[in-house]
Design an enzyme around this catalytic site. Structure first.
Site, PDB file in Angstrom:
ATOM      1  N   CYS A 180       6.125  80.291  90.234  1.00  0.00           N
ATOM      2  CA  CYS A 180       5.501  81.162  91.249  1.00  0.00           C
ATOM      3  C   CYS A 180       3.997  80.984  91.389  1.00  0.00           C
ATOM      4  CB  CYS A 180       5.812  82.621  90.933  1.00  0.00           C
ATOM      5  SG  CYS A 180       7.544  83.001  91.158  1.00  0.00           S
ATOM      6  N   ARG A 190       8.861  74.124  84.879  1.00  0.00           N
ATOM      7  CA  ARG A 190       8.042  73.892  86.059  1.00  0.00           C
ATOM      8  C   ARG A 190       6.573  74.228  85.788  1.00  0.00           C
ATOM      9  NH1 ARG A 190      11.741  76.642  90.612  1.00  0.00           N
ATOM     10  NH2 ARG A 190      12.524  77.736  88.778  1.00  0.00           N
TER      11      ARG A 190
END
Ligand code: UDX
Length: 443
Positions: free
Chosen positions: A261, A328
């Site tokens: 995010c 990620r």
């Protein structure tokens, strides 16, 4: 209770679907991956998330939670379709809306009654308007489809709790019908609802995430200055935290934020601002600080050791944070290639991230360097000449200062998460480098 379809079964989609079912709605989750759907029907979650499988099984057994690849029949009779597909970052920093658009067209081609398409994915401001246009253009049946924004604030590792006990539900609508329907869907959750227009809802999501990223980069910036002036960032953070205008959370300096995010949402808002001719300077600084911060540990180790050629390096923690197997934007992925390039002999430990990490770096040699995966922090530390800590897993925090001294060939530790007390490490004979804190002399 409503008929709810959910598009996408990643962190956002799957958790939304399961929590909607838990609150009594009849839910069908759609994914294109046949194998994944088969697994989920058996109550097996494709993602690691505390408490998720238990809730999946309970709601599957209660007949409220279903999984399918057959999207036309899933969307046909839905009162609302929640869209939770990915909006990954494109090379230029903008958000890739291709998956949201695909689902929008599928909804338009399938719905046979009035329906609300609810966008949960994080999308640039104005996207809800565009998706509504796209759906209306592609509608097959004579029905009404409206689009609403309902951003998701869940964090990985605590996704179920964050959804069932969210601090707030943000809904962005353009009609009373849409507002009432979404309010009705969320009433059983018994949480505060903030009802605004669609563009404000879209902005609330970015502004919230980007503010947290800014807070982290600010603390990292101050941490770097602390190192130069001889202050201790943990003491500084504690002193700041008593002011409830500042708050005590997200003040931890370290090796930067990662995950699915913050990196993407900071870039996306900065990109969006530029499209409007505006320089979003706070985000430009946040992004720059973060990318430099990610290499802090490598830089410190390189400065201290000069070379990694043939040196046994213990790497503790690979995931971007504890409680997830997600890599990620993980700092480990920025540092490990540099260590390998320099000829390091890496022994890496992570409680659940190893399988994913192997997809980037298989066990064995890579150029001058080598990587071996081990099952415990102790196995990584045995005989190592340096240790780099990237993630503050409980299993790693449980390693005591004297274990570093006992197990390593030379007890030299670079900690990107400020896990240990600086004095205690020195007292145990460990040369300890952390972020924004002094290095104490070993007695
Ligand atoms: C975040 C937000 O918390 C969530 O509300 C949003 O919907 C999605 O993004 P997530 O990425 O899962 O969730 O993890 P989070 O716990 O917020 O941590 C993000 C990154 O910031 C991690 O890499 C973490 O290590 C780092 N971080 C966090 C810090 O470096 N310092 C802190 O004080 C807090």
């Amino acid at each position: 209770m409503k008929n709810i379809a959910v598009a996408g079964t990643g962190y956002v989609g799957l958790v939304t679907g399961v929590c909607m079912a838990e609150n009594g709605h009849n839910v069908i989750c759609v994914d294109i991956d046949e194998q994944k759907v088969k697994m989920m029907r058996e109550g097996i979650s494709p993602i690691y998330e505390v408490g998720l499988e238990g809730l999946m099984r309970r709601n599957i057994e209660a007949g409220r939670l279903h999984f399918t690849t057959d999207y036309p029949s899933a969307y046909k009779e839905a009162d609302a379709v929640f869209i939770g597909v990915g909006t990954p970052e494109k090379e230029d920093g903008s958000a890739n809306l291709q998956y949201v658009e695909t689902v929008a067209i599928q909804i338009a081609e399938s719905v046979a009654k009035d329906c609300l398409a609810v966008i949960k994915s994080t999308v640039p401001i104005g996207t809800n308007d565009k998706i509504e246009e796209l759906i209306n253009k592609s509608l097959v049946n004579d029905v009404r489809v409206e689009v609403a924004s309902n951003p998701e604030f869940l964090a990985q590792g605590s996704a179920v709790k964050d959804t069932l006990e969210a601090a707030r539900i943000v809904i962005g609508t353009e009609s009373e019908w849409a507002e009432n329907l979404l309010t009705e869907i969320y009433t059983p959750f018994n949480l505060p609802i903030v009802s605004v227009n669609r563009r404000s809802a879209e902005m609330i999501k970015y502004a919230s995430n980007d503010f947290l990223a800014l807070k982290i980069s600010y603390m990292n910036d101050i941490a770097n200055l602390c190192e130069l002036v001889g202050a201790d960032i943990q003491d500084v953070a504690e002193g700041m935290s008593y002011d409830d205008r500042i708050g005590s959370k997200f003040l931890n300096a370290g090796i930067g934020y990662g995950g699915s995010c913050f990196p993407k949402d900071t870039s996306a808002l900065e990109y969006l601002a530029r499209q409007y001719g505006y320089d979003l300077r706070t985000m430009q600084a946040t992004i720059k600080i973060n990318s430099e911060q990610k290499l802090k540990l490598y830089d410190k180790a390189k400065q201290r050791l000069e070379t990694f050629e043939g040196i046994k390096v213990a790497v503790l923690g690979l995931t971007f944070k504890p409680g997830t197997d997600d890599l990620r934007e993980a700092p480990s992925l920025a540092n490990v290639p540099l260590l390998l390039e320099q000829g390091a002999d890496i022994y890496a430990y992570d409680p659940i991230g190893v399988d994913n990490f192997k997809q980037f770096y298989s066990e064995g040699s890579h150029g001058q360097g080598n990587i071996t995966y081990v099952d415990s922090p102790e196995d990584a530390l045995k005989g190592a000449a340096a240790c780099l800590i990237f993630t503050e897993w409980g299993e790693i925090k449980a390693v005591t200062p004297n274990q570093y001294k006992d197990l390593m060939q030379t007890p030299l530790v670079f900690d990107g998460r400020n896990i240990y007390n600086v004095q205690e490490m020195a007292d145990n004979g460990v040369e300890y480098h952390s972020i924004g804190r002094p290095v104490k002399n070993i007695n």
